[in-house]
Design an enzyme around this catalytic site. Structure first.
Site, PDB file in Angstrom:
ATOM      1  N   ASN A 136       0.871  -1.373   0.046  1.00  0.00           N
ATOM      2  CA  ASN A 136       0.006   0.128   0.022  1.00  0.00           C
ATOM      3  C   ASN A 136       0.836   1.199  -0.021  1.00  0.00           C
ATOM      4  O   ASN A 136       1.444   1.645   1.058  1.00  0.00           O
ATOM      5  CB  ASN A 136      -0.856   0.023   1.222  1.00  0.00           C
ATOM      6  N   TRP A 137       0.954   1.810  -1.118  1.00  0.00           N
ATOM      7  CA  TRP A 137       1.833   3.185  -1.191  1.00  0.00           C
ATOM      8  C   TRP A 137       1.459   4.311  -0.824  1.00  0.00           C
ATOM      9  O   TRP A 137       2.005   5.438  -0.589  1.00  0.00           O
ATOM     10  CB  TRP A 137       2.506   3.026  -2.738  1.00  0.00           C
ATOM     11  N   LYS A 138       0.191   4.176  -0.296  1.00  0.00           N
ATOM     12  CA  LYS A 138      -0.409   5.430  -0.021  1.00  0.00           C
ATOM     13  C   LYS A 138      -0.250   6.583  -0.909  1.00  0.00           C
ATOM     14  O   LYS A 138      -0.158   6.308  -1.979  1.00  0.00           O
ATOM     15  CB  LYS A 138      -0.165   5.928   1.487  1.00  0.00           C
ATOM     16  N   HIS A 175      -9.568   1.500   4.736  1.00  0.00           N
ATOM     17  CA  HIS A 175      -8.351   1.859   5.731  1.00  0.00           C
ATOM     18  C   HIS A 175      -8.615   2.981   6.738  1.00  0.00           C
ATOM     19  O   HIS A 175      -9.385   3.801   6.462  1.00  0.00           O
ATOM     20  CB  HIS A 175      -7.352   2.361   4.573  1.00  0.00           C
ATOM     21  N   GLU A 195      -6.849   5.148   7.690  1.00  0.00           N
ATOM     22  CA  GLU A 195      -6.664   6.583   7.210  1.00  0.00           C
ATOM     23  C   GLU A 195      -8.030   7.474   6.527  1.00  0.00           C
ATOM     24  O   GLU A 195      -8.152   8.453   6.655  1.00  0.00           O
ATOM     25  CB  GLU A 195      -5.333   6.746   6.219  1.00  0.00           C
ATOM     26  N   GLY A 202       2.386   2.903  10.585  1.00  0.00           N
ATOM     27  CA  GLY A 202       3.148   3.663  10.279  1.00  0.00           C
ATOM     28  C   GLY A 202       4.150   4.407  11.801  1.00  0.00           C
ATOM     29  O   GLY A 202       4.642   5.498  11.578  1.00  0.00           O
ATOM     30  N   SER A 223       3.273  -1.770  10.676  1.00  0.00           N
ATOM     31  CA  SER A 223       4.951  -1.629  10.853  1.00  0.00           C
ATOM     32  C   SER A 223       5.325  -3.192  10.521  1.00  0.00           C
ATOM     33  O   SER A 223       6.320  -3.608  11.224  1.00  0.00           O
ATOM     34  CB  SER A 223       5.038  -1.275  12.226  1.00  0.00           C
ATOM     35  N   GLY A 231       2.830  -0.781   4.406  1.00  0.00           N
ATOM     36  CA  GLY A 231       2.828   0.561   3.991  1.00  0.00           C
ATOM     37  C   GLY A 231       4.271   0.855   3.775  1.00  0.00           C
ATOM     38  O   GLY A 231       4.821   0.609   2.779  1.00  0.00           O
ATOM     39  N   GLY A 232       5.152   1.715   4.839  1.00  0.00           N
ATOM     40  CA  GLY A 232       6.361   2.235   4.569  1.00  0.00           C
ATOM     41  C   GLY A 232       7.440   1.319   4.100  1.00  0.00           C
ATOM     42  O   GLY A 232       8.144   1.503   2.846  1.00  0.00           O
TER      43      GLY A 232
HETATM   44  P1  13P Z   1       3.198   0.759   7.962  1.00  0.00           P
HETATM   45  O1  13P Z   1       3.531  -0.408   7.348  1.00  0.00           O
HETATM   46  O2  13P Z   1       3.682   2.072   7.221  1.00  0.00           O
HETATM   47  O3  13P Z   1       3.032   0.698   9.140  1.00  0.00           O
HETATM   48  O4  13P Z   1       1.602   0.890   7.078  1.00  0.00           O
HETATM   49  C1  13P Z   1       0.732  -0.022   7.172  1.00  0.00           C
HETATM   50  C2  13P Z   1      -0.674   0.319   6.607  1.00  0.00           C
HETATM   51  O5  13P Z   1      -1.455   1.231   6.854  1.00  0.00           O
HETATM   52  C3  13P Z   1      -0.633  -0.462   5.130  1.00  0.00           C
HETATM   53  O6  13P Z   1      -2.201  -0.416   4.956  1.00  0.00           O
END
Ligand code: 13P
Length: 249
Positions: free
Chosen positions: A9-11, A95, A97, A172, A212, A233-234
């Site tokens: 998930n590159w956001k 999600h 967010e 995150g 994470s 994510g990250g």
């Molecule tokens: P991180 O891996 O950056 O914690 O993000 C997780 C996430 O929100 C994946 O959708």
């Protein structure tokens, strides 16, 4: 047997050029990987470039959102049919967010889940509790409510649904859930699904852990009975760390 699924998930990150560079770096790192399904969810504008760069690789393309109508006067929105046209197999919905920053509620998420399925796209439905809810011992209640509302009147073919357990406090932050806690919650999620659907149907749903995830901790999660993959994510933004997660064995 549920095939492991690792999703990036590159956001709101990466340009079109960054997307192409990432794929050039990633493909050699994943050569020979056959037992894990991989999907990358970039921004909408990078979807065509990603699809082109991944063509023939077996890696799937996904989106991070959609609107619940198929077409019409909805300025600024992207329809499920447009995502099909762009080659998307998956769409991330619910999600935290989007729940917290864009104010999406369970009724909206439910409409989106149904629209995705109507168009033939597999939803990756995210659920998870906040830190305060966990500290108040409400994590199970919160997740159960999200599942029952988001999946209201939702039916799907076996395997045609993915759930991501993403505790909000682990997203995150660098602070991942312990694999024990993640198994406790993903096992609970499967028991909720078994109440909403037939047992075989619940057993067919892949449940991912997100929050994470890194190359260093993925193996612990994947060793758990009810964790079938990860939503990353990250650590999905660099080809080497994402490949390290896909190669968890
Ligand atoms: P991180 O891996 O950056 O914690 O993000 C997780 C996430 O929100 C994946 O959708």
């Amino acid at each position: 047997m549920r095939t492991p699924l690792i999703v990036a998930n590159w956001k709101m990150n990466k340009s079109i050029r960054d997307t192409e560079t990432f794929v050039q770096d990633l493909l050699p790192l994943l050569s020979g990987v056959t037992e894990v399904e991989v999907a990358v969810c970039p921004s909408f504008v990078s979807l065509p470039a990603l699809r082109g760069a991944l063509s023939g690789s077996g890696i799937r393309v996904g989106a991070q959102n959609l609107f619940w109508e198929m077409k019409g006067a909805y300025t600024g929105e992207i329809s499920p049919l447009m995502l099909v046209d762009a080659g998307c197999s998956y769409v991330i919905l619910g999600h935290s967010e989007r729940r917290q920053i864009m104010g999406e509620n369970d009724a909206i998420i439910n409409r989106k889940v149904r629209a995705a399925l109507d168009a033939g796209i597999t939803p990756i439905l995210c659920v998870g509790e906040t830190l305060q809810e966990r500290e108040n011992h409400m994590a199970r209640e919160v997740v159960k409510e999200q599942l029952s509302r988001d999946l209201k009147d939702v039916s799907f073919a076996p395997g045609g649904m993915v759930i991501a357990y993403e505790p909000v406090w682990a997203i995150g932050t660098g602070v991942n859930a312990s694999s024990d806690d993640a198994q406790e919650m993903t096992g609970f999620i499967r028991s909720c699904l078994a109440r909403l659907y037939r047992r075989e149907q619940a057993e067919s749903i892949r449940i991912l852990y997100g929050g994470s995830v890194k190359p260093e901790n993925i193996a612990e999660f994947m060793a758990e009975e009810d964790i079938d993959g990860a939503l990353v994510g990250g650590a999905s933004l660099q080809a080497d760390s994402f490949a390290g997660i896909v190669r968890f064995k």
